[in-house]
Design an enzyme around this catalytic site. Structure first.
Site, short mmCIF file in Angstrom:
data_model
loop_
_atom_site.label_atom_id
_atom_site.label_comp_id
_atom_site.label_asym_id
_atom_site.label_seq_id
_atom_site.Cartn_x
_atom_site.Cartn_y
_atom_site.Cartn_z
N ARG A 1 -95.65 6.58 52.25
CA ARG A 1 -95.80 6.16 50.85
C ARG A 1 -96.50 7.31 50.12
O ARG A 1 -97.64 7.65 50.44
CB ARG A 1 -96.61 4.87 50.73
CG ARG A 1 -97.03 4.60 49.29
CD ARG A 1 -97.59 3.22 49.08
NE ARG A 1 -96.53 2.23 49.10
CZ ARG A 1 -96.66 0.99 48.61
NH1 ARG A 1 -97.80 0.59 48.06
NH2 ARG A 1 -95.65 0.14 48.66
N HIS B 1 -88.15 2.69 45.91
CA HIS B 1 -88.86 1.77 46.83
C HIS B 1 -87.79 0.97 47.59
O HIS B 1 -87.63 -0.24 47.41
CB HIS B 1 -89.76 0.84 46.02
CG HIS B 1 -90.78 0.10 46.82
ND1 HIS B 1 -90.99 0.31 48.17
CD2 HIS B 1 -91.68 -0.87 46.47
CE1 HIS B 1 -91.95 -0.49 48.60
NE2 HIS B 1 -92.38 -1.21 47.60
N GLN C 1 -88.27 -2.40 49.70
CA GLN C 1 -88.51 -3.58 48.86
C GLN C 1 -87.18 -4.21 48.44
O GLN C 1 -87.02 -5.44 48.44
CB GLN C 1 -89.32 -3.17 47.63
CG GLN C 1 -89.60 -4.31 46.68
CD GLN C 1 -90.65 -5.27 47.21
OE1 GLN C 1 -91.75 -4.86 47.54
NE2 GLN C 1 -90.32 -6.55 47.29
N ASP D 1 -91.51 -5.88 37.24
CA ASP D 1 -92.56 -5.18 37.98
C ASP D 1 -93.61 -4.78 36.94
O ASP D 1 -93.37 -4.88 35.72
CB ASP D 1 -91.94 -3.94 38.67
CG ASP D 1 -92.90 -3.19 39.57
OD1 ASP D 1 -93.97 -3.72 39.90
OD2 ASP D 1 -92.57 -2.04 39.95
N CYS E 1 -91.88 -7.71 42.96
CA CYS E 1 -92.26 -7.08 44.24
C CYS E 1 -93.74 -7.27 44.57
O CYS E 1 -94.14 -7.15 45.71
CB CYS E 1 -91.89 -5.61 44.23
SG CYS E 1 -92.75 -4.63 42.97
N ARG F 1 -90.44 -8.89 53.34
CA ARG F 1 -90.70 -7.46 53.63
C ARG F 1 -90.82 -7.27 55.14
O ARG F 1 -90.31 -6.30 55.71
CB ARG F 1 -91.99 -6.99 52.95
CG ARG F 1 -91.94 -6.91 51.43
CD ARG F 1 -91.05 -5.80 50.93
NE ARG F 1 -91.42 -4.50 51.42
CZ ARG F 1 -92.42 -3.74 50.93
NH1 ARG F 1 -93.13 -4.16 49.91
NH2 ARG F 1 -92.68 -2.55 51.44
#
Ligand code: CP
Ligand code: NVA
Length: 303
Positions: free
Chosen positions: A103, A130, A133, A221, A261, A289
């Site tokens: 990340r 991402h 996700q 988001d 998310c 996830r």
């Protein structure tokens, strides 16, 4: 299959559907207590340059459930944090680990890491994408709705790493994706152009109501992603009207579901009422996830 998973566009539709099938199988095994130690004895190195709750915990627990080990490294406590070149770290890590999850900020950095790593590299979020996700998100849709490729998806808010990843997903799957952002906050133009060249069905608008009209899946988001904290106040002004709330939800299909998310800024991009409401599948999405990433790791790393 490509040995790395840096963007959703690394997958064909067949490969993506294979990951969904494996996610379902592994989730069922985990729920029933059936051992599934596909990665027994393997180690996933996990390098974090940004904060995380879900990604860290789901990868670490996921590796454990697969019979392996997830090794957490905060980049600031490694030599990488002191400037050791990515291409050196990548080869060193590959000598110890069977896979590496990263990340970080720059997508180019993870691409460089993957170029030099001879074990699979998984994107746990960059400023650009991402992808893990999105696999969990679409799997959540599959659990709640029939024929996920025939649904209308809408993205309300910032044209950020999540929006870019949904664009890639639209290109791979062929589903309809409407994206409503304020002017100046559109998704990455190269990502969009590539997806459109690949035939993706994407409608860009600055009108959140138009995007939500009749949609089957609504998604948003935060307005300021990690690294954009200084812009928070300016963004709150720019994104006024781009909130997922009960009024906006009324425009969607009555059976529509809502994704986020997480982490959410409650009552900014989405209201408390929607997060806690009957159409929210947000906490199922968060749990998925774990299951989706186990499928991704098993697919990339199984010997
Ligand atoms: N959704 C997500 O990636 O959450 P974390 O930042 O907690 O990992
Ligand atoms: N767009 C958000 C996603 C967090 C999971 C960020 O990059 O901070």
């Amino acid at each position: 299959m490509n040995k790395d998973f840096l963007a959703l566009s690394d997958l064909s539709l067949e490969e993506l559907d294979g990951i969904f099938a494996l996610t379902k199988e592994l989730k069922q095994k985990q729920k029933e207590g059936v051992p599934h130690q596909i990665l027994k004895g393997q180690t996933l190195g996990m390098i974090f340059e940004k904060s995380s709750t879900r990604t860290r915990v789901s990868f670490e627990v996921g590796m454990y459930q697969l019979g392996g080990h997830g090794l957490f490294l905060h980049s600031g406590t490694t030599q990488m944090g002191r400037g050791e070149p990515i291409k050196d770290t990548a080869r060193v890590m590959a000598g110890y680990c069977d896979g590496v999850m990263i990340r970080t900020y720059s997508h180019e950095a993870i691409e460089e890491f993957a170029e030099y790593s001879y074990v699979p590299v998984i994107n746990g979020l960059t400023d650009m994408f991402h992808p893990c996700q999105i696999v969990a998100d679409i799997f959540t849709v599959i659990e709640h709705k029939e024929n996920y490729r025939d649904l209308k998806y809408c993205w309300i808010g910032d044209g950020n790493n999540m929006a870019n990843s949904w664009i890639n997903a639209a290109a791979v799957t062929g589903f309809e994706l409407r994206i409503a952002t304020p002017k100046g906050y559109e998704p990455n133009s190269d990502v969009l152009a590539k997806a459109q060249q690949a035939g993706a069905n994407i409608i860009l608008t600055n009108d959140p109501n138009a995007a939500a009209e009749g949609a089957d899946v609504l998604n948003t988001d935060v307005w300021a992603s990690m690294g954009q904290e200084d812009e928070q106040q300016q963004r709150i002004k720019a994104f006024a009207g781009f909130q997922i709330n009960t009024d906006l939800l009324k425009l969607a299909d009555p059976e529509a579901i809502v994704l986020h998310c997480l982490p959410a800024h409650r009552n900014e991009e989405i209201t408390d009422a929607v997060i806690e409401g009957p159409q929210s599948v947000i906490f199922a999405e968060a749990e998925n996830r774990l299951h989706a990433q186990k499928a991704i790791m098993a697919t990339l790393m199984e010997r």
